[in-house]
Design a protein around this motif. Sequence first.
Motif, PDB file in Angstrom:
ATOM      1  N   CYS A  44       0.849  -1.201   0.000  1.00 52.04           N
ATOM      2  CA  CYS A  44       0.000   0.000   0.000  1.00 52.04           C
ATOM      3  C   CYS A  44       0.885   1.252   0.000  1.00 52.04           C
ATOM      4  O   CYS A  44       1.819   1.356   0.796  1.00 52.04           O
ATOM      5  N   ARG A  46       0.142   4.143   0.906  1.00 51.41           N
ATOM      6  CA  ARG A  46      -0.117   5.054   2.016  1.00 51.41           C
ATOM      7  C   ARG A  46       0.583   4.603   3.301  1.00 51.41           C
ATOM      8  O   ARG A  46       1.297   5.364   3.933  1.00 51.41           O
ATOM      9  N   CYS A  47       0.384   3.303   3.676  1.00 50.48           N
ATOM     10  CA  CYS A  47       0.959   2.837   4.943  1.00 50.48           C
ATOM     11  C   CYS A  47       2.234   2.008   4.744  1.00 50.48           C
ATOM     12  O   CYS A  47       2.857   1.591   5.713  1.00 50.48           O
ATOM     13  N   CYS A  83      -6.654  -1.632   0.867  1.00 50.93           N
ATOM     14  CA  CYS A  83      -5.978  -1.667   2.171  1.00 50.93           C
ATOM     15  C   CYS A  83      -6.989  -1.445   3.285  1.00 50.93           C
ATOM     16  O   CYS A  83      -7.616  -0.385   3.355  1.00 50.93           O
ATOM     17  N   CYS A  86      -5.827   1.344   5.879  1.00 49.46           N
ATOM     18  CA  CYS A  86      -6.071   2.738   5.466  1.00 49.46           C
ATOM     19  C   CYS A  86      -7.536   2.950   5.077  1.00 49.46           C
ATOM     20  O   CYS A  86      -7.983   4.093   4.970  1.00 49.46           O
TER      21      CYS A  86
END
Length: 416
Positions: A44, A46-47, A83, A86
């Motif tokens: 992912c 984002r994370c 995800c 997120c």
Amino acid sequence: MELITILNRCHRFRGFVYQHAHFSTDKKSIEVAVRSRKGSAAVCSRCHLPAPGYDQLAERRFEFIPLWGFLVFLLYTMRRVNCRRCGIVTVEEVPWGDGKRTLTKAYMLFLARWARRLSWKEMAEAFRTSWDKVFDAVEYVVTFGLEHRVLGQIDAIGVDEIQYAKGHKYLTLVYQIDLDVTRLLWVGRERTIESFRGFFAIIGDELASKIVFVCSDMWQPYLKVIREKCSEALHILDRFHIVAKMNKALDEIRAGESRRIASEGGVPVLKKSRWLLLKREENLKTEQRFRLRDLLRYNLKTVRAYLLKEAFQQLWDYNSPAWAGKFLDDWCRQVMRSRIEPMKNIVRSLRQHRELILNYFRAQKLLSSGVVEGLNNKAKVTMRKSYGFRTFRCLELALYHSLGKLPEPESTHEFF
Ligand SMILES: [Zn+2]
């Protein structure tokens, strides 16, 4: 040996495999197909953790380091992940790329290293790429560097203003000038109280309170912020800035007098004298030295101002603040009798900041003098090299890149 073998040797990533390499239809570039290894989860963006797959996007091209006159592209079909951490469906993160950038990290690091040596325009020509891609590469490396640099304790800072475009466009630069570390810490837009405060917002009150020396010029907004944020530090008016100010006054006097002589139809004795008067005498060539001696025989305001400026240089030879102070006061009295207005203006500001000037002698043994001047010169050279677009962002990046001593992203291989 195949291209894939080489790539696996220098640019290998877990979870991905190089499939095959082939020429593009026009035979000008090499395209290498990359796919994810079966069973390895996408990450992912984002994370930065593995997440279940969702779907696939269109194929993307990532530009790699050119090889033997061929552009090289990695071709990869990006996946999207769903995800749960997120709570979003988003595009995966690939280890060779950085967000939406079209260049691979390896190529950006490669370009950015060269961009310390060549101008960005020369870079674009030499590597058959564009100015924008060089910009991207430097931006990537500098952003990484600023996020990962360690500030640690800062003993001494120097604040400097630098003009970057016509019409009073200035940048504020803050350098660390410790005996063992000299680097650019911060670039600010303008030279206002707000912009300089921006630096202290970045380093925080804790670090600011431990600063022992601050060097600056006589620019009021800087003086004010230094009083406010570094009240415990010894504040020093920098020798380089005082000399620069005096040279500016001298230049003004010379230009004015030269115009007056021309308008009165006199002998243009001051013509082409600018550098004779601004350079230190020891830096002049023999022929220039003769011309200077010749010029000094005239009874001109410029000559009197020049002699006052040269006499002032003796100040820096003193060791004791008390004797330096006495010399400074004598010199100021002499100038006030001179009836040369720009020089008298300098005296007014020197008198106003007498203690800050004498701090130079109080700190002399502890600070390597001339370091701000050196950094200022390097900053000017850097600004010239990155020319093309004199925007704030572009200069900010170029300056951090060449003077910030920033840590670089890790590389899978030394591509030289
Ligand atoms: Zn996530």
